[in-house]
Design a protein around this motif. Structure first.
Motif, PDB file in Angstrom:
ATOM      1  N   ALA A  80       0.812  -1.216   0.000  1.00  0.00           N
ATOM      2  CA  ALA A  80       0.000   0.000   0.000  1.00  0.00           C
ATOM      3  C   ALA A  80       0.844   1.263   0.000  1.00  0.00           C
ATOM      4  CB  ALA A  80      -0.932   0.006   1.215  1.00  0.00           C
ATOM      5  N   VAL A  81       2.155   1.128   0.245  1.00  0.00           N
ATOM      6  CA  VAL A  81       3.057   2.286   0.297  1.00  0.00           C
ATOM      7  C   VAL A  81       3.517   2.621  -1.119  1.00  0.00           C
ATOM      8  CG1 VAL A  81       5.162   3.227   1.297  1.00  0.00           C
ATOM      9  CG2 VAL A  81       3.830   1.531   2.571  1.00  0.00           C
ATOM     10  N   PRO A  82       3.257   3.831  -1.589  1.00  0.00           N
ATOM     11  CA  PRO A  82       3.703   4.206  -2.945  1.00  0.00           C
ATOM     12  C   PRO A  82       5.212   4.073  -3.090  1.00  0.00           C
ATOM     13  CG  PRO A  82       2.192   5.848  -2.046  1.00  0.00           C
ATOM     14  CD  PRO A  82       2.526   4.934  -0.925  1.00  0.00           C
ATOM     15  N   GLY A  83       5.634   3.362  -4.112  1.00  0.00           N
ATOM     16  CA  GLY A  83       7.064   3.209  -4.357  1.00  0.00           C
ATOM     17  C   GLY A  83       7.719   2.112  -3.572  1.00  0.00           C
ATOM     18  N   GLY A  84       6.971   1.365  -2.787  1.00  0.00           N
ATOM     19  CA  GLY A  84       7.545   0.259  -2.039  1.00  0.00           C
ATOM     20  C   GLY A  84       8.161   0.685  -0.720  1.00  0.00           C
ATOM     21  N   ASP A  85       9.029  -0.138  -0.194  1.00  0.00           N
ATOM     22  CA  ASP A  85       9.665   0.070   1.113  1.00  0.00           C
ATOM     23  C   ASP A  85      10.413   1.403   1.139  1.00  0.00           C
ATOM     24  OD1 ASP A  85      10.949  -0.040   3.523  1.00  0.00           O
ATOM     25  OD2 ASP A  85      12.043  -1.896   3.118  1.00  0.00           O
ATOM     26  N   PRO A  86       9.976   2.374   1.979  1.00  0.00           N
ATOM     27  CA  PRO A  86      10.613   3.692   1.992  1.00  0.00           C
ATOM     28  C   PRO A  86      11.744   3.817   3.001  1.00  0.00           C
ATOM     29  CG  PRO A  86       8.668   3.762   3.350  1.00  0.00           C
ATOM     30  CD  PRO A  86       8.814   2.336   2.889  1.00  0.00           C
ATOM     31  N   SER A  87      12.355   2.700   3.385  1.00  0.00           N
ATOM     32  CA  SER A  87      13.373   2.743   4.435  1.00  0.00           C
ATOM     33  C   SER A  87      14.699   2.195   3.945  1.00  0.00           C
ATOM     34  CB  SER A  87      12.904   1.934   5.652  1.00  0.00           C
ATOM     35  OG  SER A  87      12.830   0.553   5.343  1.00  0.00           O
ATOM     36  N   LYS A  88      15.772   2.676   4.590  1.00  0.00           N
ATOM     37  CA  LYS A  88      17.119   2.150   4.356  1.00  0.00           C
ATOM     38  C   LYS A  88      17.622   1.377   5.567  1.00  0.00           C
ATOM     39  CE  LYS A  88      18.610   6.273   3.684  1.00  0.00           C
ATOM     40  NZ  LYS A  88      19.518   7.435   3.457  1.00  0.00           N
ATOM     41  N   GLY A  89      16.877   1.476   6.665  1.00  0.00           N
ATOM     42  CA  GLY A  89      17.255   0.810   7.899  1.00  0.00           C
ATOM     43  C   GLY A  89      16.071   0.771   8.837  1.00  0.00           C
ATOM     44  N   THR A  91      15.828   2.746  11.952  1.00  0.00           N
ATOM     45  CA  THR A  91      15.622   3.912  12.804  1.00  0.00           C
ATOM     46  C   THR A  91      14.841   4.984  12.041  1.00  0.00           C
ATOM     47  OG1 THR A  91      17.667   5.032  12.151  1.00  0.00           O
ATOM     48  CG2 THR A  91      17.814   3.426  13.961  1.00  0.00           C
ATOM     49  N   ALA A  92      14.361   5.980  12.779  1.00  0.00           N
ATOM     50  CA  ALA A  92      13.575   7.042  12.153  1.00  0.00           C
ATOM     51  C   ALA A  92      14.370   7.764  11.081  1.00  0.00           C
ATOM     52  CB  ALA A  92      13.097   8.031  13.224  1.00  0.00           C
ATOM     53  N   GLU A  93      15.676   7.922  11.305  1.00  0.00           N
ATOM     54  CA  GLU A  93      16.530   8.607  10.329  1.00  0.00           C
ATOM     55  C   GLU A  93      16.655   7.823   9.032  1.00  0.00           C
ATOM     56  OE1 GLU A  93      17.298   7.998  13.482  1.00  0.00           O
ATOM     57  OE2 GLU A  93      17.056  10.043  14.275  1.00  0.00           O
ATOM     58  N   ASP A  94      16.369   6.531   9.090  1.00  0.00           N
ATOM     59  CA  ASP A  94      16.501   5.675   7.906  1.00  0.00           C
ATOM     60  C   ASP A  94      15.202   5.559   7.108  1.00  0.00           C
ATOM     61  OD1 ASP A  94      19.145   5.003   8.586  1.00  0.00           O
ATOM     62  OD2 ASP A  94      18.443   3.428   9.944  1.00  0.00           O
ATOM     63  N   ILE A  95      14.130   6.230   7.576  1.00  0.00           N
ATOM     64  CA  ILE A  95      12.815   6.060   6.955  1.00  0.00           C
ATOM     65  C   ILE A  95      12.364   7.363   6.309  1.00  0.00           C
ATOM     66  CG2 ILE A  95      10.397   5.447   7.349  1.00  0.00           C
ATOM     67  CD1 ILE A  95      11.314   3.925   9.852  1.00  0.00           C
ATOM     68  N   ASN A  96      11.909   7.271   5.068  1.00  0.00           N
ATOM     69  CA  ASN A  96      11.248   8.390   4.403  1.00  0.00           C
ATOM     70  C   ASN A  96       9.748   8.272   4.721  1.00  0.00           C
ATOM     71  OD1 ASN A  96      10.186  10.373   2.780  1.00  0.00           O
ATOM     72  ND2 ASN A  96      10.751   9.390   0.838  1.00  0.00           N
ATOM     73  N   PHE A  97       9.284   9.085   5.640  1.00  0.00           N
ATOM     74  CA  PHE A  97       7.905   8.955   6.099  1.00  0.00           C
ATOM     75  C   PHE A  97       6.881   9.537   5.121  1.00  0.00           C
ATOM     76  CE2 PHE A  97      10.143   8.660  10.220  1.00  0.00           C
ATOM     77  CZ  PHE A  97       9.585   7.483  10.688  1.00  0.00           C
ATOM     78  N   ARG A  98       7.336  10.295   4.147  1.00  0.00           N
ATOM     79  CA  ARG A  98       6.393  10.958   3.253  1.00  0.00           C
ATOM     80  C   ARG A  98       5.493   9.974   2.509  1.00  0.00           C
ATOM     81  NH1 ARG A  98       2.922  14.826   2.877  1.00  0.00           N
ATOM     82  NH2 ARG A  98       2.606  15.628   0.762  1.00  0.00           N
ATOM     83  N   PRO A  99       6.025   8.910   1.874  1.00  0.00           N
ATOM     84  CA  PRO A  99       5.127   7.963   1.198  1.00  0.00           C
ATOM     85  C   PRO A  99       4.154   7.287   2.177  1.00  0.00           C
ATOM     86  CG  PRO A  99       7.392   7.649   0.493  1.00  0.00           C
ATOM     87  CD  PRO A  99       7.439   8.583   1.652  1.00  0.00           C
ATOM     88  N   LEU A 100       4.583   7.074   3.388  1.00  0.00           N
ATOM     89  CA  LEU A 100       3.708   6.472   4.392  1.00  0.00           C
ATOM     90  C   LEU A 100       2.564   7.417   4.746  1.00  0.00           C
ATOM     91  CD1 LEU A 100       6.585   5.088   6.616  1.00  0.00           C
ATOM     92  CD2 LEU A 100       5.012   3.687   5.284  1.00  0.00           C
ATOM     93  N   GLN A 101       2.889   8.691   4.844  1.00  0.00           N
ATOM     94  CA  GLN A 101       1.855   9.681   5.123  1.00  0.00           C
ATOM     95  C   GLN A 101       0.843   9.758   3.983  1.00  0.00           C
ATOM     96  OE1 GLN A 101       4.212  13.182   5.691  1.00  0.00           O
ATOM     97  NE2 GLN A 101       5.138  12.453   7.606  1.00  0.00           N
ATOM     98  N   LEU A 102       1.345   9.713   2.754  1.00  0.00           N
ATOM     99  CA  LEU A 102       0.458   9.768   1.595  1.00  0.00           C
ATOM    100  C   LEU A 102      -0.475   8.558   1.550  1.00  0.00           C
ATOM    101  CD1 LEU A 102       2.940  11.025  -1.144  1.00  0.00           C
ATOM    102  CD2 LEU A 102       1.099  12.328  -0.035  1.00  0.00           C
ATOM    103  N   ALA A 103      -0.011   7.417   2.055  1.00  0.00           N
ATOM    104  CA  ALA A 103      -0.826   6.200   2.091  1.00  0.00           C
ATOM    105  C   ALA A 103      -1.741   6.153   3.314  1.00  0.00           C
ATOM    106  CB  ALA A 103       0.073   4.968   2.076  1.00  0.00           C
ATOM    107  N   ARG A 104      -1.781   7.267   4.082  1.00  0.00           N
ATOM    108  CA  ARG A 104      -2.616   7.362   5.280  1.00  0.00           C
ATOM    109  C   ARG A 104      -2.272   6.291   6.321  1.00  0.00           C
ATOM    110  NH1 ARG A 104      -6.601  11.039   4.624  1.00  0.00           N
ATOM    111  NH2 ARG A 104      -7.131  11.675   2.493  1.00  0.00           N
TER     112      ARG A 104
END
Length: 434
Positions: A80-89, A91-104
């Motif tokens: 359900a996350v646009p573009g797939g897994d938005p993380s590199k690790g 921790t919070a610093e490793d996650i791009n939260f924007r696609p998650l926000q867009l997916a509600r």
């Protein structure tokens, strides 16, 4: 004027957002109609260039099983996350939260593995705040279920303020051949254990507050007995002296005393027992049938069933003042009450034209609500340790089984209990936590 209005509105919204971020995401389980919170579990990752072990998938499935017991959570697929897994690790610093926000998506769970070490975290997607974070060392496949249960309990506590029930066993009655014996099981169906092999009928289990004992009624062809099962020894002992021929619905007080219905004078009254399991006086007596004592976490209040006004109705005794208050006035057959730990609610079974159903009543207001809807009969309700979940017996699928709902009447979930009718659930309220 318009500029000032726009500036004020923007400032007001900014303050609201800031306050929401500071307070964090919470779920109100006290009121009905709580909002759904979307959660996604990102794929497990290896830490420090370590490979992801095979147990990672097992842990994820165990967590998914636990999360389905939380009706306020909606488990979203990673797709359900646009573009797939938005993380590199992890921790919070490793996650791009924007696609998650867009997916509600409201909450994001990550798991990181370094051999048999696990780091599990849950973040708010709109603030990046860590809701829960816990590390577990020296994991084995056998330990994974307990770790998943404890982590989900932490998550529930962080979101609701109430610890989860995932490590809290339920005692119940199951038919074994011609006998009825006592068993315990975790709500997810694990750790199913037969704890009595006494023959006859062993009925009405109730846990002590510390979770170390279960009191019950034992019936054979000769007479009733009081049964005590000790968790530390695994033994069950029977007591008969001074109790008479009728021993019904025993229950522990929070202090470790036992209340039980006995017929000593020609009527069924509720007695308190001394440390030798002998009656030392009545706590509820009316000349009619008084049964099914149940206490809140303080022991000051006791719910019970009485026929003092004709058909069985639910009453609450204030043990400090001796005042007895009738709390059910609808229906002619209300039984099996259980008080919530905080004494705000009584849950009970009512006979209706379509069968027995589970109802809940708020003591402060007298407002009641039906929380089970059949088909078949729904009986024997019991509050969980947090006062939110309710276990009950139902034959809705043709055989008596144990189900879980919430005090808001969410969709019931079956508790796996093995073959044979399963009835009379009683929750161990002492278990839980990290």
């Amino acid at each position: 004027m318009k500029i000032r209005t726009v500036l004020f509105t923007l400032l007001f919204v900014a303050l609201l957002v800031g306050n929401a971020s500071a307070q964090g995401l919470t779920v109100d389980i006290h009121g009905p109609g709580q909002r759904k919170v979307n959660l996604v579990m990102l794929p497990p990752r290896g830490l420090s260039a370590a490979a992801v072990p095979g147990m990672a998938k097992n842990f994820e499935e165990l967590v998914r099983t636990d999360l389905r017991f939380m009706p306020f959570l909606n488990l979203m697929p990673a797709s359900a996350v646009p573009g797939g897994d938005p993380s590199k690790g992890v921790t919070a610093e490793d996650i791009n939260f924007r696609p998650l926000q867009l997916a509600r998506i409201d909450l994001t769970m990550t798991t990181g593995w370094d051999g048999n070490r696990l780091e599990a975290r849950v973040y708010e997607t709109f603030s990046g705040r860590r809701v829960v974070g816990k590390a577990y060392d020296d994991l084995t496949d056998a330990a994974l279920p307990d770790v998943a249960d404890r982590f989900c309990s932490l998550l529930m506590e962080a979101l609701t303020g109430k610890k989860g029930f995932f490590t809290s066993p339920i005692a119940f009655v199951r038919r074994v051949g011609e006998a009825k014996e006592l068993f315990t099981v975790l709500p997810q169906g694990r750790a199913l254990t037969q704890i009595t092999s006494l023959g006859g009928f062993n009925l009405g289990p109730d846990w002590s507050k510390d979770g170390n004992q279960i009191v019950f009624t034992h019936l054979n062809q000769e007479r009733h007995s009081l049964g005590i099962w000790d968790r530390r020894t695994g033994e069950a002992r029977l007591y008969r002296e001074g109790l008479g021929n009728t021993v019904i619905s025993p229950a522990f007080t929070p202090e470790g005393d036992i209340a039980v219905t006995l017929n000593k004078t020609g009527s069924a009254d509720i007695y308190m027992l001394d440390k030798g399991f002998r009656p030392k006086g009545t706590i509820a007596s009316s000349g009619f049938i008084d049964v099914s004592p149940a206490f809140d976490s303080t022991g000051r209040n006791m719910a019970f069933t009485s026929g003092r006004f004709g058909g069985p109705q639910i009453f609450v005794l204030n043990r400090d003042t001796g005042e007895v208050k009738r709390v059910t006035f609808v229906g002619g057959y209300n039984t099996s009450p259980t008080l919530s730990p905080d004494s705000r609610y009584v849950v009970f079974s009512r006979q209706t034209p379509s069968g027995h159903r589970i109802f809940i009543i708020e003591l402060a207001t007298g407002q009641e609500r039906q929380i089970s809807f059949g088909p078949g009969n729904d009986e024997d309700p019991a509050f969980g340790p947090e006062g939110y979940y309710v276990a009950f017996t139902s034959n809705r699928n043709g055989q008596y089984r144990i189900y879980l709902t919430t005090r808001h009447g969410d969709e019931p979930i079956l508790v796996p209990t093995g073959p044979g009718d399963a009835t009379s659930p009683a929750w161990n309220t002492a278990a839980g936590g990290e």
